[in-house]
Structures are given as C-alpha cells and as structure tokens.
Scaffold this motif. Structure first.
Motif, PDB file in Angstrom:
ATOM      1  N   THR A 144      29.189  93.783  32.312  1.00 28.08           N
ATOM      2  CA  THR A 144      28.530  94.909  31.646  1.00 28.08           C
ATOM      3  C   THR A 144      28.982  96.224  32.266  1.00 28.08           C
ATOM      4  N   ASP A 145      28.779  97.297  31.538  1.00 31.17           N
ATOM      5  CA  ASP A 145      29.127  98.620  32.058  1.00 31.17           C
ATOM      6  C   ASP A 145      28.322  98.961  33.309  1.00 31.17           C
ATOM      7  N   GLN A 146      27.068  98.497  33.374  1.00 41.26           N
ATOM      8  CA  GLN A 146      26.232  98.788  34.541  1.00 41.26           C
ATOM      9  C   GLN A 146      26.812  98.143  35.801  1.00 41.26           C
ATOM     10  N   VAL A 147      27.247  96.891  35.677  1.00 44.47           N
ATOM     11  CA  VAL A 147      27.849  96.207  36.826  1.00 44.47           C
ATOM     12  C   VAL A 147      29.161  96.890  37.215  1.00 44.47           C
ATOM     13  N   ARG A 148      29.955  97.227  36.217  1.00 39.74           N
ATOM     14  CA  ARG A 148      31.227  97.901  36.517  1.00 39.74           C
ATOM     15  C   ARG A 148      30.978  99.207  37.254  1.00 39.74           C
ATOM     16  N   LEU A 158      36.524  94.151  41.700  1.00 38.85           N
ATOM     17  CA  LEU A 158      36.190  92.946  40.950  1.00 38.85           C
ATOM     18  C   LEU A 158      37.292  91.932  41.213  1.00 38.85           C
ATOM     19  N   CYS A 159      36.922  90.779  41.741  1.00 36.58           N
ATOM     20  CA  CYS A 159      37.906  89.733  41.991  1.00 36.58           C
ATOM     21  C   CYS A 159      38.328  89.119  40.665  1.00 36.58           C
ATOM     22  N   TRP A 160      39.614  89.198  40.370  1.00 39.04           N
ATOM     23  CA  TRP A 160      40.148  88.500  39.205  1.00 39.04           C
ATOM     24  C   TRP A 160      40.309  87.026  39.577  1.00 39.04           C
ATOM     25  N   ALA A 161      39.753  86.144  38.783  1.00 34.24           N
ATOM     26  CA  ALA A 161      39.782  84.720  39.108  1.00 34.24           C
ATOM     27  C   ALA A 161      40.353  83.933  37.941  1.00 34.24           C
ATOM     28  N   ASP A 162      41.394  83.180  38.204  1.00 30.46           N
ATOM     29  CA  ASP A 162      42.038  82.360  37.179  1.00 30.46           C
ATOM     30  C   ASP A 162      41.592  80.909  37.361  1.00 30.46           C
ATOM     31  N   ILE A 167      41.157  83.157  31.721  1.00 30.20           N
ATOM     32  CA  ILE A 167      40.796  84.312  32.530  1.00 30.20           C
ATOM     33  C   ILE A 167      39.300  84.523  32.352  1.00 30.20           C
ATOM     34  N   LEU A 168      38.515  84.158  33.353  1.00 29.86           N
ATOM     35  CA  LEU A 168      37.065  84.254  33.233  1.00 29.86           C
ATOM     36  C   LEU A 168      36.555  85.663  33.493  1.00 29.86           C
ATOM     37  N   THR A 169      37.317  86.447  34.198  1.00 27.88           N
ATOM     38  CA  THR A 169      36.861  87.790  34.527  1.00 27.88           C
ATOM     39  C   THR A 169      37.605  88.824  33.686  1.00 27.88           C
ATOM     40  N   PRO A 170      36.928  89.882  33.294  1.00 28.34           N
ATOM     41  CA  PRO A 170      37.656  90.982  32.648  1.00 28.34           C
ATOM     42  C   PRO A 170      38.594  91.610  33.664  1.00 28.34           C
ATOM     43  N   LEU A 171      39.691  92.135  33.196  1.00 30.63           N
ATOM     44  CA  LEU A 171      40.671  92.714  34.110  1.00 30.63           C
ATOM     45  C   LEU A 171      40.340  94.175  34.372  1.00 30.63           C
ATOM     46  N   TRP A 172      39.201  94.383  35.033  1.00 29.38           N
ATOM     47  CA  TRP A 172      38.778  95.724  35.414  1.00 29.38           C
ATOM     48  C   TRP A 172      39.424  96.091  36.747  1.00 29.38           C
ATOM     49  N   ARG A 173      39.824  97.337  36.877  1.00 28.20           N
ATOM     50  CA  ARG A 173      40.147  97.893  38.185  1.00 28.20           C
ATOM     51  C   ARG A 173      38.980  98.752  38.612  1.00 28.20           C
ATOM     52  N   THR A 174      38.290  98.363  39.672  1.00 26.20           N
ATOM     53  CA  THR A 174      37.072  99.055  40.086  1.00 26.20           C
ATOM     54  C   THR A 174      37.180  99.640  41.490  1.00 26.20           C
ATOM     55  N   ALA A 175      38.336  99.510  42.138  1.00 33.12           N
ATOM     56  CA  ALA A 175      38.492  99.978  43.511  1.00 33.12           C
ATOM     57  C   ALA A 175      39.924 100.450  43.736  1.00 33.12           C
ATOM     58  N   ASP A 176      40.175 100.964  44.922  1.00 31.47           N
ATOM     59  CA  ASP A 176      41.529 101.420  45.244  1.00 31.47           C
ATOM     60  C   ASP A 176      42.402 100.289  45.795  1.00 31.47           C
ATOM     61  N   PHE A 177      41.953  99.053  45.621  1.00 29.94           N
ATOM     62  CA  PHE A 177      42.746  97.878  45.963  1.00 29.94           C
ATOM     63  C   PHE A 177      42.412  96.772  44.971  1.00 29.94           C
ATOM     64  N   ARG A 204      50.577  91.677  35.070  1.00 30.47           N
ATOM     65  CA  ARG A 204      49.234  92.260  34.972  1.00 30.47           C
ATOM     66  C   ARG A 204      48.939  93.132  36.193  1.00 30.47           C
ATOM     67  N   LEU A 205      49.292  92.646  37.357  1.00 28.77           N
ATOM     68  CA  LEU A 205      49.058  93.423  38.571  1.00 28.77           C
ATOM     69  C   LEU A 205      49.898  94.700  38.567  1.00 28.77           C
ATOM     70  N   ARG A 206      51.151  94.591  38.141  1.00 33.57           N
ATOM     71  CA  ARG A 206      52.035  95.758  38.089  1.00 33.57           C
ATOM     72  C   ARG A 206      51.486  96.812  37.134  1.00 33.57           C
ATOM     73  N   ASP A 207      50.942  96.372  35.998  1.00 38.95           N
ATOM     74  CA  ASP A 207      50.436  97.311  35.003  1.00 38.95           C
ATOM     75  C   ASP A 207      49.155  98.005  35.454  1.00 38.95           C
ATOM     76  N   MET A 208      48.383  97.365  36.334  1.00 38.30           N
ATOM     77  CA  MET A 208      47.083  97.904  36.729  1.00 38.30           C
ATOM     78  C   MET A 208      47.120  98.698  38.030  1.00 38.30           C
ATOM     79  N   PHE A 209      47.991  98.304  38.953  1.00 39.52           N
ATOM     80  CA  PHE A 209      47.998  98.912  40.281  1.00 39.52           C
ATOM     81  C   PHE A 209      49.353  99.537  40.577  1.00 39.52           C
ATOM     82  N   ASP A 210      49.331 100.721  41.189  1.00 40.45           N
ATOM     83  CA  ASP A 210      50.599 101.340  41.572  1.00 40.45           C
ATOM     84  C   ASP A 210      51.040 100.811  42.935  1.00 40.45           C
TER      85      ASP A 210
END
Length: 254
Positions: A144-148, A158-162, A167-177, A204-210
C-alpha cells in the motif's frame, strides 16, 4: 555497486562441492570470504548469538567484507513487531561486534502477518541512521502507499524477493540502497537460476539503481550448492553487462 553473495555459508552439503573435503568447518567463513565480498547471516534469525560470535566473524573476513544480518525472529515472529525497543537494542548491541563490517539488517516478516504500518514505523525509528534496514514483508496486504511511505521516510529498503518463479514484491525503490533475495530458481537443476533469469534481474536492478547505490543480492537456494554457482554466475554476468560489482578475482574466475 553490486554486492553478491549467499544467504549463509554453513551448509553441510557444501563440503566437497564448494569447501575442500578436509577443511575444518571453523575455517569455512574465511574460505568463503576469499571468494565473495558479502554474506547474509541467517542463524541470527533463529538464535541470536552472543556478541563474541559477531566479533569472531568479523575477525575471519577481510576489511572490506560486508555481512548482512537477519533480525531475530523474537521480534518479527514471536513479538510480531510489538514492543520492539528491547529486541532491537539487544540485536544492535550484539551485532555491533561486526564493527564496520556490518552491512544491512534484514527484517523478514511472517507470511501471516498482515500490514501494520504503525508498528513497522515504530520499529524502524529505533535504528540509528547509520544502519541500513531492509524489510521483507510476505503478505500482500503490505503493498500500500502507506507502507511505502513508511519505508521511504525511514530510508528502509523494500526487500525484493523472488520465490517460485513469481515476483511477490512490487519493485519499489524506497531507500538509497537495494536488497534482493533469490529464493527459488526454475532452471532444470532444482532451485537453480538460469542465465536468462539472472540477466533479467540484473536489468531490473540496473534500471532502478544508479552506479552510486549499493545493491545487495543474496542467493538463498542453498541445496546442492546452487546458491554458490548462481552467485558466481551473476558476478560474471554483471561484469559482462558492464555493471559495477564488487568481487575478488577468485569469485569471477572459478
């Protein structure tokens, strides 16, 4: 910058397949740390060791090695995020034995724990800003937006878990790592990941993180040394794709 390793290193079936047959188990971490630059400590979840155990781990690895540590299940599965102050304080006191080799702390939540954003926020507030926190919810009510917003406000990844090819988790970037856990591959070899799947995750990692972001990737498919082989494959594929990855020569060449 990618940091790639495995979830744990003390698996008996790795003897002979990864560790030399006659290598004493007390030397396994040192052997592992000569080939990978990071590991996720799993046994801190099941039974929180004394501070001396963390100090011994720190003494067994190079200065630039990073160890992610899984939060004790006492907080996440017994207390279910209630009254978090004492469990967090105790965990941090003992994990401080790693010194500057402490990487992220992982909070893996029970699969039957429904979203509790306020309790999560109360827990995250107890960690100093110097500690990187990753959260792995396992119930869909957390998306949910509140959790994000809670994760973003506390710079918690948010730990991405496969798991089981989904893909059970949304691919949110919520931190600087970033933090990715690879649980269940679907290649012909049981639980293993094929090159196409590994490349897909790298994209996916390349597209989300610099390139300036630390991204930790841990393979948790330990049976039959699949985790070791997949971690090595991801290191090689990251290099082939031109992605920055921390590694030792042995990790890329074996």
């Amino acid at each position: 910058m990618l940091h790639i390793g495995t979830s744990g290193w003390q698996y008996k079936d790795w003897r002979g397949a990864f560790y030399p047959q006659k290598l004493p188990q007390r030397e396994w971490l040192n052997y592992y740390a000569e080939r990978f630059t990071t590991a996720e400590v799993n046994n801190t979840f099941y039974r929180l060791p004394e501070k001396t155990a963390f100090e011994n781990w720190a003494a067994s690895v190079p200065a630039d090695f990073r160890m992610a540590a899984k939060m004790s299940r006492y907080l996440t599965h017994v207390k279910r995020l209630k009254e978090p102050a004492e469990p967090v304080e105790r965990f941090l006191d003992r994990a401080s034995g790693l010194g500057d080799k402490l990487g992220p702390v992982l909070l893996q939540l029970p699969p039957n724990l429904r979203a509790q954003p306020d309790a999560l926020a109360e827990t995250l507030e107890l960690f100093p800003p110097s500690i990187q926190i990753a959260v792995e919810p396992r119930h869909e009510s957390w998306w949910t937006d509140q959790v994000r917003d809670v994760l973003e406000r506390h710079n918690a990844a948010l730990c991405w878990a496969d798991r089981k090819s989904r893909i059970l988790t949304p691919l949110w970037r919520t931190a600087d790592f970033g933090y990715l856990r690879m649980h269940d591959g679907t290649a012909r070899r049981p639980m293993s990941y094929g090159i196409r799947a590994i490349d897909s995750w790298l994209r996916r990692l390349r597209d989300m993180f610099d390139d300036e972001c630390d991204v930790y990737v841990y393979f948790n498919n330990d049976p039959g040394c699949a985790a070791i082989d997949n971690a090595r494959s991801m290191i090689r594929r990251a290099q082939a794709l031109g992605l920055p990855v921390r590694t030792f020569d042995a990790a890329a060449s074996e």
